[in-house]
Write a protein that holds these residues in place. Sequence first.
Motif, short mmCIF file in Angstrom:
data_model
loop_
_atom_site.label_atom_id
_atom_site.label_comp_id
_atom_site.label_asym_id
_atom_site.label_seq_id
_atom_site.Cartn_x
_atom_site.Cartn_y
_atom_site.Cartn_z
N MET A 107 2.97 2.09 -3.68
CA MET A 107 1.49 2.89 -4.70
C MET A 107 0.86 4.03 -4.40
SD MET A 107 -2.34 3.40 -4.37
CE MET A 107 -3.11 2.90 -2.28
N LYS A 108 0.75 4.12 -3.38
CA LYS A 108 1.24 5.26 -2.61
C LYS A 108 1.59 6.78 -3.56
CE LYS A 108 1.34 6.24 2.56
NZ LYS A 108 0.90 6.37 3.51
N MET A 116 0.98 7.12 -6.68
CA MET A 116 -0.24 7.50 -7.14
C MET A 116 -0.01 9.14 -6.20
SD MET A 116 -1.65 5.93 -8.81
CE MET A 116 -3.39 6.67 -8.56
N PHE A 117 1.03 9.32 -5.16
CA PHE A 117 1.19 10.47 -4.71
C PHE A 117 2.00 11.47 -5.61
CE2 PHE A 117 0.63 11.40 -0.13
CZ PHE A 117 -0.97 10.81 -0.15
N TRP A 166 0.86 -1.27 -0.14
CA TRP A 166 -0.08 0.26 -0.06
C TRP A 166 0.90 1.33 0.26
CZ3 TRP A 166 -5.48 0.30 -0.08
CH2 TRP A 166 -5.84 1.62 -0.29
#
Lengths: 109, 109
Positions: A91-92, A95-96, A88
């Motif tokens: 992934m964060k 995307m951030f 997670w």
Amino acid sequence: MGLTKTDMFTDEQNDIALIAKVFGHPARVAILQHLFKTNACVCGDLVTEIGLAQPTISQHLKELKHLGLIKGNVEGTSVCYCIDTDNWAKMKNIMFQFLDQDIAKGTCC
Amino acid sequence: MGLTKTDMFTDEQNDIALIAKVFGHPARVAILQHLFKTNACVCGDLVTEIGLAQPTISQHLKELKHLGLIKGNVEGTSVCYCIDTDNWAKMKNIMFQFLDQDIAKGTCC
DNA sequence: TCTATTAATCGTAATATTGCAATGAAACAA
DNA sequence: TTGTTTCATTGCAATATTACGATTAATAGA
């Protein structure tokens, strides 16, 4: 044709799209929110919680698992799901970086 | 059936899913990155930049416009596109809140 | 062993998405 | 006016997604 031409884009662009696609369904958003909210592993009550049929939930869980965002532990006849915090976080970051781009005031807009 | 049952979910969950769905295609990711990179309005060179046919790009632009993430200014025969910074910021808040949830170590995973 | 419980998988129907050729619409130039 | 450029729209074919009934697999308990 319904076929995305992934070979025309960078790995980064395809990664972002694959991640976003998984979030692109409210059931999967709801599943993830529930896993965060309960703050622990959730054993099977997702079907009653979300309100879709069991095969449908199972299918959504499979997609989340495939991306590595959740883990499933077999516990007797049931399976406990929880967020994979390491993946997670990875992934964060991706995307951030995409969402947090800043732009100077353009020339015409 | 291919039909998402939006009425079973909260507005927030549907919003997140709608936003994510738009990011769920590498062409739209590439378009947005290009708009950010050029740091100004982009007039028409998106078709050559991305490499898909003109109607395909136009369709992707339409979806980005529909969500309010980009604006289009007519400039003679061409159209200039740029990021709608206000709406981008709003979208970013929604997605950050979803992505930035933290979870304590669960009981079984 | 037999049965119940839980979750994954299979098969299928309905709908959505993707991509592009063809066409249309609007603005400009000659 | 006529042609050109640029982008939107239409129409369609191919593929993907969503949802669920039916079934299967695995485990636990009687």
